[in-house]
Design an enzyme around this catalytic site. Structure first.
Site, PDB file in Angstrom:
ATOM      1  N   GLY A 118      -7.659  -6.530 -10.669  1.00 30.24           N
ATOM      2  CA  GLY A 118      -8.187  -5.513  -9.756  1.00 30.24           C
ATOM      3  C   GLY A 118      -9.126  -4.578 -10.470  1.00 30.24           C
ATOM      4  O   GLY A 118     -10.327  -4.844 -10.595  1.00 30.24           O
ATOM      5  N   GLY A 139      -1.186  -6.347 -12.083  1.00 26.74           N
ATOM      6  CA  GLY A 139      -0.955  -5.062 -12.740  1.00 26.74           C
ATOM      7  C   GLY A 139      -1.366  -5.052 -14.194  1.00 26.74           C
ATOM      8  O   GLY A 139      -0.785  -5.739 -15.028  1.00 26.74           O
ATOM      9  N   CYS A 191       0.843  -1.200   0.000  1.00 26.69           N
ATOM     10  CA  CYS A 191       0.000   0.000   0.000  1.00 26.69           C
ATOM     11  C   CYS A 191       0.881   1.255   0.000  1.00 26.69           C
ATOM     12  O   CYS A 191       1.765   1.404   0.844  1.00 26.69           O
ATOM     13  CB  CYS A 191      -0.912   0.011   1.217  1.00 26.69           C
ATOM     14  SG  CYS A 191      -1.918   1.503   1.265  1.00 26.69           S
TER      15      CYS A 191
HETATM   16  C1  LIG Z   1      -8.983   1.336  -5.425  1.00 27.05           C
HETATM   17  C2  LIG Z   1      -7.827   0.396  -5.167  1.00 27.05           C
HETATM   18  C3  LIG Z   1      -7.621  -0.106  -3.898  1.00 27.05           C
HETATM   19  C4  LIG Z   1      -6.568  -0.998  -3.644  1.00 27.05           C
HETATM   20  N1  LIG Z   1      -6.430  -1.521  -2.394  1.00 27.05           N
HETATM   21  C5  LIG Z   1      -5.502  -2.496  -2.174  1.00 27.05           C
HETATM   22  C6  LIG Z   1      -5.444  -3.170  -0.929  1.00 27.05           C
HETATM   23  O1  LIG Z   1      -6.247  -2.920  -0.010  1.00 27.05           O
HETATM   24  N2  LIG Z   1      -4.469  -4.103  -0.771  1.00 27.05           N
HETATM   25  C7  LIG Z   1      -3.567  -4.425  -1.769  1.00 27.05           C
HETATM   26  O2  LIG Z   1      -2.709  -5.276  -1.581  1.00 27.05           O
HETATM   27  N3  LIG Z   1      -3.614  -3.801  -2.956  1.00 27.05           N
HETATM   28  C8  LIG Z   1      -4.574  -2.875  -3.188  1.00 27.05           C
HETATM   29  N4  LIG Z   1      -4.666  -2.291  -4.419  1.00 27.05           N
HETATM   30  C9  LIG Z   1      -3.752  -2.736  -5.504  1.00 27.05           C
HETATM   31  C10 LIG Z   1      -4.405  -3.862  -6.332  1.00 27.05           C
HETATM   32  O3  LIG Z   1      -4.612  -5.027  -5.571  1.00 27.05           O
HETATM   33  C11 LIG Z   1      -3.567  -4.219  -7.569  1.00 27.05           C
HETATM   34  O4  LIG Z   1      -2.344  -4.763  -7.175  1.00 27.05           O
HETATM   35  C12 LIG Z   1      -3.306  -2.991  -8.456  1.00 27.05           C
HETATM   36  O5  LIG Z   1      -4.483  -2.236  -8.631  1.00 27.05           O
HETATM   37  C13 LIG Z   1      -2.784  -3.411  -9.860  1.00 27.05           C
HETATM   38  O6  LIG Z   1      -3.663  -4.297 -10.472  1.00 27.05           O
HETATM   39  P1  LIG Z   1      -4.806  -3.860 -11.552  1.00 27.05           P
HETATM   40  O7  LIG Z   1      -4.120  -3.161 -12.671  1.00 27.05           O
HETATM   41  O8  LIG Z   1      -5.436  -5.183 -11.930  1.00 27.05           O
HETATM   42  O9  LIG Z   1      -5.762  -2.948 -10.838  1.00 27.05           O
HETATM   43  C14 LIG Z   1      -5.688  -1.380  -4.691  1.00 27.05           C
HETATM   44  C15 LIG Z   1      -5.883  -0.840  -5.956  1.00 27.05           C
HETATM   45  C16 LIG Z   1      -6.937   0.026  -6.214  1.00 27.05           C
HETATM   46  C17 LIG Z   1      -7.142   0.553  -7.603  1.00 27.05           C
END
Ligand SMILES: Cc1cc2nc3c(=O)[nH]c(=O)nc-3n(C[C@H](O)[C@H](O)[C@H](O)COP(=O)(O)O)c2cc1C
Length: 342
Positions: free
Chosen positions: A232, A209, A108
């Site tokens: 995500g 990602g 985070c």
């Molecule tokens: C709104 C939001 C909240 C997130 N909260 C967390 C979280 O609580 N814990 C965590 O490990 N990653 C968190 N992430 C990161 C995501 O788990 C992920 O690793 C990141 O968004 C990249 O993946 P994506 O491109 O599929 O979104 C968050 C991402 C977003 C966009």
């Protein structure tokens, strides 16, 4: 294309598609919605991160974040914090709920979390992180997993070291978000670094990602050589994405959801939100989802405008019903005909 089911101790993840933890998003309502839109295609869901401070103080709002539906298995709960003893205590509390695994947040980037030593700050204190992992490992018997970024910044890429240390400390799966803390969400996730982690350890590695479509899933799986991929933001817009990717991996094609399927999902999401939240929260979350889910179909601009003017969720559902029936959006100026102007 290969993406075989994998195991995290006794937990089978099949297929290797994981709903990524997202704060303020992946609560029980959203997780259930995704599983219902993509039946059989979500191998694992992970909760939004839960504060160990709140948990160990028995803060009611934090304790509510541990709730899940029996149909959600396999499910992991993610915790964040920095204090070794409290981390272990919180992990034991999570285990008590009967979930399948405890995930530790080490990615985070938010200042509020980092300043207190948690999230991505742990990438700068790997000895301390190791102490946490070993303490939690001693405390729980269910699988322990870790999610982290590639490093703090470009000059301190530590993902391979962290993964090796974690494996030695008893962590049973790692999820790597291919960005540094300093990058936040800018630029592209670096799947070469995720691939390096995969080559360095023998526990399962999940890459995270920019998997937002069937095509991006396919290319990232190939590039990362990973056991699984986490989705995500893609799931926030398209809860059917898991089903689409799973179909593609089988060499099939899953059709895009129709407008009425999307609206049915919104009605279902409202029911699920209603079980957990007061109307104010339900309507806010529903508005956000309605705007995201309606992206791309004809007339979605007018629909989004009308949706964003609603205050209550029943009003929002009425707007959807009117749209579905092909009627004018409420709040739009009435069409002035020659007769009405006279
Ligand atoms: C709104 C939001 C909240 C997130 N909260 C967390 C979280 O609580 N814990 C965590 O490990 N990653 C968190 N992430 C990161 C995501 O788990 C992920 O690793 C990141 O968004 C990249 O993946 P994506 O491109 O599929 O979104 C968050 C991402 C977003 C966009």
């Amino acid at each position: 294309m290969p993406l075989a089911p994998f195991r995290i101790g006794p937990v089978e993840v099949s297929p290797g598609l994981v709903l990524a933890p997202m704060s303020g998003v992946t609560d029980a309502a959203f997780r259930r919605l995704v599983r219902e839109c993509s039946p059989g295609a979500v191998g694992l869901v992970v909760s939004e991160f839960v504060s160990i401070e709140g948990l160990t103080r028995r803060d009611l709002k934090t304790l509510r974040m541990l709730r899940y539906d029996p149909g959600e298995h396999p499910i992991g709960i993610q915790i964040f914090g920095s204090d070794v003893d409290r981390m272990a205590e919180a992990a034991a509390m999570v285990q008590e709920t009967g979930v399948d695994l405890v995930d530790i947040n080490c990615g985070c980037p938010v200042p509020k979390v980092v300043k207190r030593g948690g999230g991505a700050e742990l990438l700068r204190r790997i000895d301390h992180l190791e102490e946490i992992l070993r303490a939690v490992r001693r405390e729980i018997s269910i699988p322990l997993t870790l999610k982290f970024r590639t490093g703090w910044d470009e000059s301190s890429i530590v993902c391979v070291d962290v993964a090796r240390m974690a494996e030695a400390a008893g962590v049973q799966m790692v999820t790597v978000h291919g960005r540094t803390r300093v990058q936040l969400y800018a630029g592209a996730a670096d799947w070469e670094r995720i691939a390096e982690v995969k080559r360095a350890v023998s526990i399962p590695v999940v890459g995270s990602g920019d998997v937002v479509s069937v095509a991006t899933a396919r290319s990232r799986i190939e590039r990362g050589g990973v056991d699984g991929v986490a989705i995500g933001r893609g799931a926030m817009e398209n809860p059917w994405l898991f089903a689409q990717v799973a179909a593609d991996l089988r060499g099939e094609e899953a059709p895009a959801p129709t407008v009425s399927q999307r609206f049915a999902a919104l009605r279902r999401y409202r029911e699920l939100l209603d079980e957990a939240y007061p109307e104010k929260v339900t309507s806010a979350r529903l508005r956000g989802m309605a705007c995201r889910i309606s992206r791309g179909f004809p007339g979605c601009g007018a629909l989004r405008e009308a949706v964003s003017r609603t205050r209550r969720s029943d009003e929002l559902l009425e707007v959807l019903a009117l749209f579905e029936a092909g009627e004018a959006m409420p709040g739009k100026p009435p069409v002035v005909t020659a007769r009405s102007a006279a």
